[in-house]
Design an enzyme around this catalytic site. Structure first.
Site, PDB file in Angstrom:
ATOM      1  CG  HIS A 175       5.461  -2.141   5.156  1.00  0.00           C
ATOM      2  ND1 HIS A 175       5.626  -1.644   6.437  1.00  0.00           N
ATOM      3  CD2 HIS A 175       4.350  -1.543   4.670  1.00  0.00           C
ATOM      4  CE1 HIS A 175       4.662  -0.785   6.711  1.00  0.00           C
ATOM      5  NE2 HIS A 175       3.869  -0.698   5.669  1.00  0.00           N
ATOM      6  CE  LYS A 177       6.267   2.378   3.895  1.00  0.00           C
ATOM      7  NZ  LYS A 177       5.731   1.504   4.944  1.00  0.00           N
ATOM      8  CG  ASP A 182      24.309  11.278  -7.018  1.00  0.00           C
ATOM      9  OD1 ASP A 182      23.751  10.642  -7.949  1.00  0.00           O
ATOM     10  OD2 ASP A 182      24.625  12.475  -7.098  1.00  0.00           O
ATOM     11  CG  HIS A 409       2.024   5.786   8.149  1.00  0.00           C
ATOM     12  ND1 HIS A 409       3.139   5.639   7.351  1.00  0.00           N
ATOM     13  CD2 HIS A 409       1.220   4.749   7.843  1.00  0.00           C
ATOM     14  CE1 HIS A 409       3.005   4.565   6.596  1.00  0.00           C
ATOM     15  NE2 HIS A 409       1.862   4.005   6.867  1.00  0.00           N
ATOM     16  CE  LYS A 411       5.038   2.351   9.257  1.00  0.00           C
ATOM     17  NZ  LYS A 411       3.677   2.535   9.562  1.00  0.00           N
ATOM     18  CG  ASP A 416      17.480   3.080  28.906  1.00  0.00           C
ATOM     19  OD1 ASP A 416      16.376   3.106  29.491  1.00  0.00           O
ATOM     20  OD2 ASP A 416      18.194   2.065  28.834  1.00  0.00           O
TER      21      ASP A 416
END
Length: 514
Positions: A175, A177, A182, A409, A411, A416
């Site tokens: 999952h 991404k 470079d 979508h 996450k 604090d």
């Protein structure tokens, strides 16, 4: 009839049993030649030269910028591909066969034509029908495509049978991404490659979040990519399907034609007109510099690692230990489970302000996941946890038991007002135990302030419903976009049929798969 049913059940059991006994032999072999990230040079590429004075002024620090806007996120990827002179390492769960997918594929091809080495690693669960395009890219001498945990059978009923036979091993997906240019620039977060993630599909109210990194922490992302690329789960696509090099020319012509049509130009004009995209193009971004930024990930063969200490979930959970003033969570798929619920309730009892933004049922494309969340909703509300559910805006993706396309979508979490996380990790059992996940951990007040503002924006009355308990104990949804707030007694914008299906699914023992 019963005889045929019996034979069918026997065949199914035999198929699954053979998969369990022969799982390692059924999995395609990793035959790719090992390779590693190309090391950054002081002034080899335009990116090297442009970043050199900034890195020299901030030794040991990484520059980071949150990218909540889809147009900005597209612009950052396209710009880094155009500036790249050495390498592009791209790791994604999904790469859609749509406008944005084609536009970015064209940028990748153009970079390869300049001599840039491209390594593209995709999870195979969503590549059905993409083999011709992926094989065409793989035919380029500077592009190599590998698939994570792939199917031997590439199409038709045989692929379906293999899914049944290898159910337990196929259930583990990558999952992650990451877009790395470079070895100097990395984009890490929740976005796959597709129209909805980059504001190219204006029929849905889609919200996601990336973090743009420049500097030392990019080496973390590169090391993670190398671990996955060289793992036994990554198989070259050419080993799964015969190559036809002439397809590359047809693909390039098709991409050029689509990228020049009216729809593409309208989208690219919107990107160019975005104020923050213009600041990116003019090198006018003001990133936060910090020495406390790291990129972390699960191991490539997560489910085969008996020691969970190297997994991402325990590392994230450790941030919730201790005494806190505020814990704010954003998760599109939120299934806290018994342990997670106990942790959040314990924080709330200790005086911590605990808030969660997640999808409403109408905005969630996966009713099965929402059914897992609603089991814990009353308990969380009773314990003082603030819950906000994102509204549905306009048409939403077709609902299915499992899939992707929810309105929210992002996450992330912020603690604090001082430290936080942005990545691919959902607060659900699948992210914790089945899928590999990655993201950016930081301990920096400026980044935390920006992330906290994103949480507050998502929790605004215009974007979300606030939940509370009614007099009879049932959840109520407050529509705060009107005054006085409208009190809703049922899942807002969700019809009785969807509510019923979700409730029925909640009775099934499938929480570990959500």
């Amino acid at each position: 009839m019963m005889i045929w049913l019996g034979w069918g059940l026997f065949a199914l059991v035999l198929l699954v049993t053979s998969g369990l006994l022969l799982a390692d032999r059924l999995t395609p072999r990793a035959t790719g030649t090992p390779s590693t990230a190309l090391p950054p040079e002081p002034a080899q590429t335009p990116i090297d030269r442009e970043l050199a004075p900034y890195l020299a002024a901030h030794p040991g620090e990484t520059a980071a910028t949150l990218l909540p806007d889809g147009l900005d996120a597209f612009a950052a990827r396209a710009a880094s591909a155009r500036l790249a002179g050495r390498s592009l390492d791209l790791q994604y769960y999904m790469w859609h066969d749509d406008l944005v997918g084609h536009l970015l594929a064209r940028e990748v091809y153009a970079a390869a034509e300049r001599g840039v080495r491209v390594r593209l690693l995709l999870d195979d669960i969503n590549t059905k029908g993409l083999d011709p395009a992926l094989l065409a890219l793989d035919a380029h001498p500077n592009i190599e495509v590998r698939l994570y945990n792939p199917f031997r059978n590439r199409r038709g009923v045989w692929r379906l049978l293999e899914m049944v036979q290898r159910f337990f091993s196929v259930n583990h997906r990558m999952h992650n991404k990451a877009w790395i240019a470079d070895g100097r620039i990395a984009l890490v977060g929740g976005r796959n490659i597709g129209d909805e993630y980059f504001d190219a599909n204006r029929s849905v109210n889609f919200r996601d979040l990336d973090m743009l990194l420049l500097g030392p922490a990019v080496a973390d992302a590169s090391a993670i990519f190398d671990d996955f690329w060289n793992s036994s789960a990554a198989v070259p696509i050419e080993a799964l399907n015969p190559q036809t090099p002439e397809n590359l020319h047809r693909l390039v012509a098709a991409l050029a034609h689509e990228c020049a049509d009216a729809a593409a130009q309208v989208y690219l004009d919107r990107v160019a007109a975005s104020p923050s995209a213009q600041r990116l193009a003019n090198r006018e971004l003001s990133p936060h510099w910090s020495a406390s930024i790291t990129v972390a990930s699960d191991p490539p063969l997560k489910t085969k690692a008996a020691d969970r200490s190297g997994w991402l979930q325990p590392r994230l959970a450790a941030h919730l230990d201790g005494v806190h003033s505020e814990v704010l969570l954003i998760s599109p798929y939120f299934v806290p489970g018994k342990q997670g619920t106990a942790t959040l309730l314990g924080l709330a009892r200790g005086g911590t302000r605990v808030g969660v933004v997640t999808n409403s049922l109408a905005a969630n494309d996966v009713p099965a996941v929402h059914s897992g969340y609603e089991r814990y909703r009353r308990q969380l509300l009773d314990g003082g946890v603030g819950l906000f559910e994102i509204r549905r805006r306009g048409p939403v993706a077709t609902h299915g038991l499992f899939g992707s396309g929810a309105s929210l979508h992002t996450k992330a979490f912020v603690i604090d007002g001082a430290r936080g996380f942005v990545g691919s990790f959902n607060l659900d059992p699948r992210s914790a135990n089945l899928n590999t996940e990655m993201g950016v951990l930081f301990d920096d007040a400026s980044l935390a302030r920006d992330l906290r503002q994103e949480y507050l924006r998502l929790a605004m009355p215009e974007l979300s419903y606030q939940l509370r308990r009614g007099a009879d104990g049932s959840p109520q949804w407050l529509d705060r976009s009107v005054q006085p707030p409208l009190v809703l007694e049922h899942e807002p914008e969700a019809g009785w049929w969807l509510r019923t299906i979700t409730r029925l699914i909640s009775w099934l023992p499938i929480e570990s798969q959500l």
